[in-house]
Motif scaffolding. Structure first.
Motif, PDB file in Angstrom:
ATOM      1  N   TYR A 189     -13.329   8.261 -14.327  1.00 17.33           N
ATOM      2  CA  TYR A 189     -13.722   6.794 -12.851  1.00 17.33           C
ATOM      3  C   TYR A 189     -14.065   5.740 -13.099  1.00 17.33           C
ATOM      4  N   LEU A 190     -13.795   5.315 -15.027  1.00 15.45           N
ATOM      5  CA  LEU A 190     -12.860   4.122 -15.235  1.00 15.45           C
ATOM      6  C   LEU A 190     -11.724   3.545 -14.544  1.00 15.45           C
ATOM      7  N   LEU A 191     -10.892   4.039 -14.417  1.00 19.73           N
ATOM      8  CA  LEU A 191      -9.435   4.336 -14.147  1.00 19.73           C
ATOM      9  C   LEU A 191      -9.654   4.153 -12.372  1.00 19.73           C
ATOM     10  N   PHE A 192     -10.640   4.780 -11.906  1.00 22.14           N
ATOM     11  CA  PHE A 192     -11.513   4.679 -10.031  1.00 22.14           C
ATOM     12  C   PHE A 192     -11.362   3.119 -10.138  1.00 22.14           C
ATOM     13  N   GLY A 193     -12.474   3.310 -10.936  1.00 21.57           N
ATOM     14  CA  GLY A 193     -12.511   1.391 -10.598  1.00 21.57           C
ATOM     15  C   GLY A 193     -11.631   0.441 -10.874  1.00 21.57           C
ATOM     16  N   CYS A 194     -11.117   0.175 -11.682  1.00 18.92           N
ATOM     17  CA  CYS A 194     -10.045  -0.632 -12.042  1.00 18.92           C
ATOM     18  C   CYS A 194      -8.949  -0.599 -10.944  1.00 18.92           C
ATOM     19  N   HIS A 195      -9.504   0.414 -10.530  1.00 19.63           N
ATOM     20  CA  HIS A 195      -7.969  -0.022  -9.073  1.00 19.63           C
ATOM     21  C   HIS A 195      -8.518  -0.757  -7.668  1.00 19.63           C
ATOM     22  N   ILE A 196      -9.934  -0.088  -7.933  1.00 18.95           N
ATOM     23  CA  ILE A 196     -10.393  -0.339  -6.795  1.00 18.95           C
ATOM     24  C   ILE A 196     -10.726  -1.470  -6.712  1.00 18.95           C
ATOM     25  N   VAL A 197     -11.024  -2.221  -8.095  1.00 21.07           N
ATOM     26  CA  VAL A 197     -11.052  -3.767  -7.917  1.00 21.07           C
ATOM     27  C   VAL A 197      -9.340  -3.942  -7.831  1.00 21.07           C
ATOM     28  N   ASN A 198      -8.440  -4.002  -7.960  1.00 15.27           N
ATOM     29  CA  ASN A 198      -7.278  -4.383  -8.204  1.00 15.27           C
ATOM     30  C   ASN A 198      -6.671  -3.902  -6.775  1.00 15.27           C
ATOM     31  N   GLU A 199      -7.460  -3.162  -5.476  1.00 16.83           N
ATOM     32  CA  GLU A 199      -7.054  -2.892  -4.103  1.00 16.83           C
ATOM     33  C   GLU A 199      -7.452  -4.147  -3.802  1.00 16.83           C
ATOM     34  N   VAL A 200      -8.918  -4.132  -4.294  1.00 19.49           N
ATOM     35  CA  VAL A 200      -9.404  -5.432  -3.055  1.00 19.49           C
ATOM     36  C   VAL A 200      -9.110  -6.778  -2.841  1.00 19.49           C
ATOM     37  N   ALA A 201      -8.595  -7.255  -4.726  1.00 17.20           N
ATOM     38  CA  ALA A 201      -8.358  -8.357  -5.135  1.00 17.20           C
ATOM     39  C   ALA A 201      -6.699  -8.601  -4.770  1.00 17.20           C
ATOM     40  N   GLN A 202      -5.681  -7.147  -4.288  1.00 20.18           N
ATOM     41  CA  GLN A 202      -4.410  -7.301  -3.602  1.00 20.18           C
ATOM     42  C   GLN A 202      -4.630  -7.341  -2.127  1.00 20.18           C
ATOM     43  N   LEU A 203      -5.573  -6.507  -1.870  1.00 21.45           N
ATOM     44  CA  LEU A 203      -5.593  -7.151  -0.175  1.00 21.45           C
ATOM     45  C   LEU A 203      -6.186  -8.034   0.240  1.00 21.45           C
ATOM     46  N   GLY A 204      -6.828  -8.968  -0.473  1.00 22.43           N
ATOM     47  CA  GLY A 204      -7.481 -10.722  -0.383  1.00 22.43           C
ATOM     48  C   GLY A 204      -6.301 -11.976  -0.146  1.00 22.43           C
ATOM     49  N   GLN A 205      -4.695 -10.902  -1.520  1.00 18.81           N
ATOM     50  CA  GLN A 205      -4.260 -11.875  -1.689  1.00 18.81           C
ATOM     51  C   GLN A 205      -3.048 -11.752  -0.372  1.00 18.81           C
ATOM     52  N   ALA A 206      -2.783 -10.396   0.054  1.00 19.32           N
ATOM     53  CA  ALA A 206      -2.030  -9.959   1.261  1.00 19.32           C
ATOM     54  C   ALA A 206      -1.980 -11.046   2.684  1.00 19.32           C
ATOM     55  N   PHE A 207      -3.736 -10.475   2.368  1.00 19.41           N
ATOM     56  CA  PHE A 207      -4.408 -11.521   3.418  1.00 19.41           C
ATOM     57  C   PHE A 207      -4.314 -13.156   3.412  1.00 19.41           C
ATOM     58  N   ARG A 208      -3.978 -13.219   2.383  1.00 20.87           N
ATOM     59  CA  ARG A 208      -3.870 -15.187   2.446  1.00 20.87           C
ATOM     60  C   ARG A 208      -2.215 -14.796   2.478  1.00 20.87           C
ATOM     61  N   TYR A 209      -1.887 -14.720   1.605  1.00 21.77           N
ATOM     62  CA  TYR A 209      -0.429 -14.602   2.331  1.00 21.77           C
ATOM     63  C   TYR A 209       0.152 -14.632   3.776  1.00 21.77           C
ATOM     64  N   ILE A 210      -0.466 -13.515   4.270  1.00 19.82           N
ATOM     65  CA  ILE A 210      -0.057 -13.381   5.786  1.00 19.82           C
ATOM     66  C   ILE A 210      -0.961 -14.564   6.929  1.00 19.82           C
ATOM     67  N   ASN A 211      -1.774 -14.736   6.320  1.00 14.97           N
ATOM     68  CA  ASN A 211      -2.603 -15.751   7.269  1.00 14.97           C
ATOM     69  C   ASN A 211      -1.605 -17.539   6.775  1.00 14.97           C
ATOM     70  N   TYR A 212      -0.924 -17.193   5.160  1.00 12.93           N
ATOM     71  CA  TYR A 212      -0.688 -18.677   5.381  1.00 12.93           C
ATOM     72  C   TYR A 212       1.234 -18.761   6.177  1.00 12.93           C
ATOM     73  N   ASN A 213       1.965 -17.548   5.537  1.00 11.93           N
ATOM     74  CA  ASN A 213       3.606 -17.116   6.448  1.00 11.93           C
ATOM     75  C   ASN A 213       3.279 -17.155   7.875  1.00 11.93           C
ATOM     76  N   TYR A 214       2.691 -16.337   8.363  1.00 14.82           N
ATOM     77  CA  TYR A 214       2.492 -16.018   9.779  1.00 14.82           C
ATOM     78  C   TYR A 214       1.811 -16.542  10.650  1.00 14.82           C
ATOM     79  N   LEU A 215      -0.190 -17.028   9.989  1.00 13.39           N
ATOM     80  CA  LEU A 215      -0.630 -17.175  11.011  1.00 13.39           C
ATOM     81  C   LEU A 215      -0.922 -18.355  11.048  1.00 13.39           C
ATOM     82  N   GLU A 216      -0.512 -19.507  10.038  1.00  9.37           N
ATOM     83  CA  GLU A 216      -1.341 -20.454  10.116  1.00  9.37           C
ATOM     84  C   GLU A 216      -0.005 -21.715   9.950  1.00  9.37           C
ATOM     85  N   GLU A 217      -0.712 -22.807  10.979  1.00  4.97           N
ATOM     86  CA  GLU A 217       0.177 -24.237  10.803  1.00  4.97           C
ATOM     87  C   GLU A 217       0.135 -24.834   9.943  1.00  4.97           C
ATOM     88  N   ASN A 218       1.317 -25.030   8.799  1.00  2.00           N
ATOM     89  CA  ASN A 218       1.094 -25.491   7.898  1.00  2.00           C
ATOM     90  C   ASN A 218       2.334 -26.662   8.485  1.00  2.00           C
TER      91      ASN A 218
END
Length: 119
Positions: A83-112
């Motif tokens: 469960y410790l490894l599971f928790g580690c990867h849940i936190v990482n999954e959430v953080a990486q999905l946040g980074q992916a949202f920022r990447y997509i927003n910056y590169n494809y959705l936002e007018e820069n």
């Protein structure tokens, strides 16, 4: 009499924390693997706030999303469940999905402004 109560409570807590089973667990890779692996999600959580969106690597973020998803499944497939490894990867999954949202927003959705100025 009241001075013995804290020492008795401390002894009781100490016996619960430092028993043979807990110490045996702390000396295994089931404990130290996830603890050392927590550097990835901690860094990703810090980057969510501090890293400029134009420096995020889309392919690496995608790879880390897949990596965490695979190891979440693995952490529950092993015996005993980690469960410790599971928790580690849940936190990482959430953080990486946040980074992916920022990447997509910056590169494809936002007018820069910087993209418009270079044209």
């Amino acid at each position: 009499m009241s001075s013995k109560i804290p020492s008795t409570a401390a002894q009781s807590l100490s016996q619960k924390l430092f028993n043979k089973e807990n110490l045996k667990y702390v000396l295994t890779s089931h404990f130290w693997g996830p603890v050392s692996n927590f550097g990835i999600p901690v860094a990703a959580m810090i980057d969510l706030r501090n890293k400029p969106a134009d420096t995020i690597s889309g392919p690496m973020t995608g790879a880390l999303i897949v990596y965490s998803a695979v190891f979440m499944k693995y952490s529950l497939a092993v015996i005993p469940k980690n469960y410790l490894l599971f928790g580690c990867h849940i936190v990482n999954e959430v953080a990486q999905l946040g980074q992916a949202f920022r990447y997509i927003n910056y590169n494809y959705l936002e007018e820069n402004n910087s993209k418009q100025e270079s044209k």
